[in-house]
Design an enzyme around this catalytic site. Structure first.
Site, PDB file in Angstrom:
ATOM      1  CG  PHE A   1      -3.932 -18.399 -17.313  1.00 47.09           C
ATOM      2  CD1 PHE A   1      -3.357 -19.209 -18.261  1.00 47.09           C
ATOM      3  CD2 PHE A   1      -3.495 -17.078 -17.223  1.00 47.09           C
ATOM      4  CE1 PHE A   1      -2.372 -18.724 -19.112  1.00 47.09           C
ATOM      5  CE2 PHE A   1      -2.519 -16.587 -18.056  1.00 47.09           C
ATOM      6  CZ  PHE A   1      -1.957 -17.410 -19.015  1.00 47.09           C
TER       7      PHE A   1
ATOM      8  CD  GLN B   1      -3.130  -7.601 -14.199  1.00 52.60           C
ATOM      9  OE1 GLN B   1      -2.969  -7.982 -15.353  1.00 52.60           O
ATOM     10  NE2 GLN B   1      -4.099  -8.069 -13.433  1.00 52.60           N
TER      11      GLN B   1
ATOM     12  CG  HIS C   1       2.244 -10.197 -15.715  1.00 49.21           C
ATOM     13  ND1 HIS C   1       3.137 -11.168 -15.326  1.00 49.21           N
ATOM     14  CD2 HIS C   1       1.299 -10.830 -16.448  1.00 49.21           C
ATOM     15  CE1 HIS C   1       2.742 -12.337 -15.814  1.00 49.21           C
ATOM     16  NE2 HIS C   1       1.625 -12.163 -16.490  1.00 49.21           N
TER      17      HIS C   1
ATOM     18  CG  LEU D   1       4.168 -10.789 -19.397  1.00 50.28           C
ATOM     19  CD1 LEU D   1       4.287  -9.758 -18.296  1.00 50.28           C
ATOM     20  CD2 LEU D   1       2.798 -10.718 -20.030  1.00 50.28           C
TER      21      LEU D   1
ATOM     22  CD  GLU E   1      -1.651 -15.539 -14.533  1.00 44.71           C
ATOM     23  OE1 GLU E   1      -1.477 -14.309 -14.535  1.00 44.71           O
ATOM     24  OE2 GLU E   1      -2.729 -16.063 -14.264  1.00 44.71           O
TER      25      GLU E   1
ATOM     26  NE  ARG F   1      -1.834 -11.954 -15.218  1.00 48.16           N
ATOM     27  CZ  ARG F   1      -2.058 -11.755 -16.506  1.00 48.16           C
ATOM     28  NH1 ARG F   1      -2.458 -10.581 -16.942  1.00 48.16           N
ATOM     29  NH2 ARG F   1      -1.894 -12.736 -17.360  1.00 48.16           N
TER      30      ARG F   1
ATOM     31  CG  HIS G   1       0.546  -6.974 -18.043  1.00 47.67           C
ATOM     32  ND1 HIS G   1       1.215  -7.202 -19.225  1.00 47.67           N
ATOM     33  CD2 HIS G   1      -0.477  -7.863 -18.011  1.00 47.67           C
ATOM     34  CE1 HIS G   1       0.614  -8.187 -19.880  1.00 47.67           C
ATOM     35  NE2 HIS G   1      -0.413  -8.595 -19.176  1.00 47.67           N
TER      36      HIS G   1
ATOM     37  NE  ARG H   1      -6.030  -7.893 -18.354  1.00 50.67           N
ATOM     38  CZ  ARG H   1      -5.152  -8.848 -18.652  1.00 50.67           C
ATOM     39  NH1 ARG H   1      -5.539 -10.118 -18.666  1.00 50.67           N
ATOM     40  NH2 ARG H   1      -3.896  -8.549 -18.941  1.00 50.67           N
TER      41      ARG H   1
END
Lengths: 587, 301
Positions: free
Chosen positions: A127, A247, A249, A259, A262, A293, A359, A401
């Protein structure tokens, strides 16, 4: 529990030591801890628990289990601190990374159906921003259940709460937080079924209502993510911390914002621009598509700005075609279905249009590492108030994050919240005193809204808010755009004071509740724009084109926004540093 | 493009009975029915009431009857439906207001099958328990359930007998019965052998057709009923089916083994063989029709 004690003017009073507002991962794990400690607890949710947005999380939950390759919690902690651009409180990040391991193991013991390796261990995948040996390259740290990890966490925790007899109040919309003389005394909730007000007299209240992505036009967030917990606390004098860090995304479905996890890049997906180039090479040569991100979203925004979107349009391509049907079907089934349903695209053979989508709020209600809400730069606790998850800012995410860190955050700190509440209730002197008319302020607000016959509808205010936040407080910001956004939000707040609803009924009045939710969003937007305007540096997700550099000398500190009549007052508190010295953030 | 949207409205504070309202709504082909409803609420009538949250098919809030079939409003597009679209609340459940139905009984039935992992009380290992990918795959399908009630409220057996625990509860029992880590299969099978348990299923396949998550619900129900039978057989108390009498068969690990053995015969076969040729086509139980020909499915009285 014998909740219904008395009726005072149509208000039901419940006396229960612990109240949890919100039934996502954080609230449910806290409830479970309280149940195990034998503390009577009421969980209030404006939905049914299984509708909570934890269930929408797709890709994974990280823990340095090392099931497939070497990994250590120290590496996870480092990635979290660096990913957050050093605004992370390192004591909290250490707790997160250490406790992630036994949290995930406990989830397995509760029955969560993780994907398994050939040997039968919990499977793990890559990730963004999660690396081996302090940044050398990607590591397999994200534990997952296909691409519905959040769904399985939510289901598993709800199942365990049922097993342990947790008392739920489904479709109760919390409308006020009762704080008096610097002490938490309970909440007021509106029962959606019939419009009755219910007062919960409680010595411990936890806010776990999730985020507020609905202030932006294109967002991955559920329609119910309207910052209720943040706004209720803010209105009662609790500051909101680090609200400028929001954030985006990188891979949302253009237009609707849904979404595409990821995990698609974790399994090897590429991002390509109009000429087919894997443009991340130019922005993060080492981690490529698996950079954090904020960086990937900025890279996409730059490509679009410079005319390299697909066909000159506002999106790039997420290319999974080289992964093969088997990997896509077994590891990414849900997100490929999203493409089929919402875009009419077949990801096995076609590249998928994608664009950044609002996000996750790194900011929120400030807490200490035991999820106790703190209200100033000296971290003074507010007795009886707790928060965890996206509502809270502990702060483990700092300025940005990492993917999978939100699921582990809600569980590690949800568990800590439950334990703190049980401890504090055990050491306390019983239920707090409560004024007989505790529900009156909420009742007056609701009745005023219900009876107003002249005024503007909520729809235009909502649309204008979402538009200005997206354009002027989005991936890139300047003094000018932020001033414009802050001014606009103030204007909208003025108009909102005269908003009018159409539905005047008592039964399931969603017109009334959506309007109240808009009020919460406006409060969160006010704190966000004001905090962002003041921070004259670029750090993590807060990217100022007029101040492109990080400025540790001036700005290595948390913002605290306090509500006041003339607009938020800003104060600052130091970041808790630790084993990792701030360094330039290169991937 | 414009669509003719008809919504079955009901406000308990104003109406004696439900009424159809028509709205002409401007829309695009990729819009979802949820977008249409939100457009009506925002621009035609703010009193229109429906549940919604995630808006992309994972939270289960907005199941409703759309052109005669139970669907999630956020997961069905206008271009899949045509220019005439009818929307009504889920059939067979009491209506609270407009498209909102009473869900408490549905969740009570979910809770009644002990939908949580039961262990034998032995201390857990320090690390995760091992489970092979094959054992994990055994119950994968039924872990997808989002408790939207589209299946249960599409089931004619449920309409006829509201005490029937219903497909959704059985799906959630299945998720644990076939999980090798769980030790509660015996208790769940006992619950589901009740007269309002699995025997109410008549393999009509409405549930499977309605499921927005693509779960093969009818197969899951048949696997559970087969397990119930195998358990009785193993206990030497074989019965054909359908008795309301409580089965005093002993619980324990041996029965669980029997469950697994009974089911392994089906594993390779795709849809459960017993279902073939038994159930009616999903369409056959819907479409009692309305005067405008939109084909609204209605509960049998």
């Amino acid at each position: 529990m014998s909740p219904t004690r008395s009726w005072t003017g149509g208000t039901t009073i419940h006396e229960v030591p612990a109240v949890i507002v919100g039934a996502g991962g954080a609230g449910l794990w806290a409830a479970l801890e309280l149940a195990r400690s034998g503390v009577e607890t009421a969980v209030l949710t404006k939905l049914y628990p299984t509708r909570s947005h934890t269930g929408a999380a797709q890709g994974g939950i990280c823990a340095a289990l090392g099931n497939l390759e070497e990994d250590h919690w120290e590496w996870h902690m480092f990635d979290t601190v660096k990913g957050g651009d050093y605004l992370v409180d390192q004591d909290a990040a250490e707790i997160l990374a250490r406790e992630a391991i036994d949290t995930v193991i406990e989830l397995e013991h509760m029955g969560l159906p993780f994907n398994r390796t050939a040997e039968g261990k919990i499977d793990q995948r890559r990730f963004g921003g999660h690396t081996r040996n302090y940044g050398e390259g990607p590591v397999r740290r994200a534990c997952f259940a296909a691409d519905r990890t959040g769904h399985m966490i939510l289901q598993t925790l709800y199942q365990q709460c049922i097993k342990h007899g947790v008392k739920f109040f489904d479709e109760y919309h919390v409308v006020d937080l009762l704080i008096d003389d610097g002490e938490t005394r309970g909440v007021v909730a509106y029962r959606i079924a019939d419009g009755e007000l219910h007062v919960f007299r409680s010595s411990a209240v936890m806010l776990a209502t999730g985020g507020f992505g609905r202030m932006f036009r294109t967002t991955s967030n559920a329609m119910t993510l309207t910052g209720d917990g943040c706004a209720l606390a803010y209105r009662r004098g609790v500051p909101l911390q680090d609200m400028e860090f929001y954030q985006f995304h990188p891979t949302g479905i253009p237009g609707i914002g849904v979404l595409l996890s990821e995990a698609a890049r974790g399994e090897g997906g590429y991002l390509r621009n109009d000429s087919g180039e894997r443009f991340m090479e130019r922005y993060a040569p080492k981690l490529m598509e698996l950079a954090p991100r904020d960086m990937v979203s900025r890279a996409i925004a730059m490509e679009l700005r410079e005319g390299r979107g697909i066909g000159g349009k506002d999106y790039v391509h997420l290319d999974l075609t080289h992964l093969g049907k088997e990997v896509i079907d077994s590891k990414l089934p849900d997100i490929t279905e999203f493409s089929r349903v919402y875009q009419g695209i077949e990801p096995i053979t076609q590249p998928v249009p994608t664009t950044p989508t609002a996000h996750y709020a790194m900011g929120g209600v400030p807490t200490d590492t035991n999820a106790r809400v703190v209200i100033d730069e000296r971290n003074t606790p507010l007795p009886g108030l707790y928060a965890a998850g996206e509502t809270a800012c502990v702060s483990v995410h700092g300025a940005n994050r990492l993917g999978t860190n939100s699921l582990i955050d809600i569980l590690v700190f949800g568990r800590r919240a439950g334990r703190s509440m049980a401890t504090d209730i055990g050491a306390g002197t019983g239920l707090p005193d409560l004024a007989t008319d505790a529900a009156e302020p909420a009742r007056e607000e609701i009745e005023a809204l219900r009876s107003r016959t002249v005024g503007e509808s909520r729809v235009r205010i909502q649309t204008e808010l979402a538009d200005v936040m997206m354009v002027d407080c989005g991936v890139f910001r300047t003094d000018e755009t932020l001033r414009n956004a802050a001014t606009k939000v103030r204007e909208l707040k003025g108009r909102f004071a005269r908003v009018r609803i159409q539905d005047r009924g008592r039964v399931f009045n969603t017109d009334l509740l959506e309007t109240r939710e808009l009020g919460y969003l406006l409060d969160c937007a006010e704190a966000t724009t004001t905090s962002a305007l003041a921070r004259t540096e670029s750090r993590g997700a807060h990217s100022r084109e007029d101040y492109p550099e990080r400025d540790d000398g001036e700005w290595l500190k948390h913002t605290l926004a306090y509500r006041s009549e003339g607009g938020p007052d800003l104060r600052y508190k130091p970041v808790t540093l630790g084993r990792f010295e701030p360094k330039p953030r290169v991937y | 493009m414009q669509v003719e949207l008809r919504i079955l409205r009901y406000d308990p504070e104003r109406d004696d009975k439900p009424r159809w309202e028509r709205y002409d709504v401007d829309t695009g082909p990729m819009d979802r029915v949820l977008d249409l409803l939100q457009t009506v609420k925002n621009h035609h009538d703010g009193t229109l009431t429906f549940r919604r949250s995630c808006a992309h098919g994972v939270c289960g809030s907005d199941a409703m009857l759309i052109n005669g079939r139970n669907r999630l409003a956020c997961k069905i597009r206008v271009d899949q439906l045509g220019r005439k679209i009818s929307v009504a609340p889920l059939p067979g459940l009491p209506v609270v207001k407009d498209l909102v139905v009473e869900m408490d009984d549905f969740f009570a039935k979910f809770r009644s099958v002990m939908p949580y992992e039961l262990d034998d009380g032995a201390p857990m290992p320090e690390r995760e328990r091992l489970q092979s990918p094959e054992d994990r795959a055994r119950y994968d399908d039924t872990t997808k359930c989002i408790l939207c009630a589209a299946c249960t409220s599409s089931c004619p057996s449920f309409w006829a007998k509201p005490e029937y625990v219903g497909p959704a509860a059985i799906v959630n029992a299945h998720r644990f019965i076939f999980d090798t880590r769980d030790q509660g299969a015996d208790e769940r099978l006992e619950i589901l052998s009740d007269e309002n348990g699995v025997w109410r299923c008549r393999t009509i396949f409405n549930c499977t057709d309605a499921c927005p998550r693509g779960i093969n619900i009818t197969r899951a129900i048949l696997e559970v009923s087969t397990a119930v039978v195998d358990r009785r057989r193993f206990a030497g108390r074989s019965r054909a089916n359908g008795s309301a009498e409580r089965d005093p068969a002993p619980v324990g690990a041996a029965s669980s083994v029997a469950v697994g053995a009974g089911l392994s015969r089906r594993d390779s076969g795709g849809a459960a063989p017993a279902a073939e040729g038994v159930g009616g086509h999903p369409e056959s139980s819907s479409g009692s029709g309305t005067e405008d020909g939109l084909g609204v499915m209605e509960p049998r009285s």
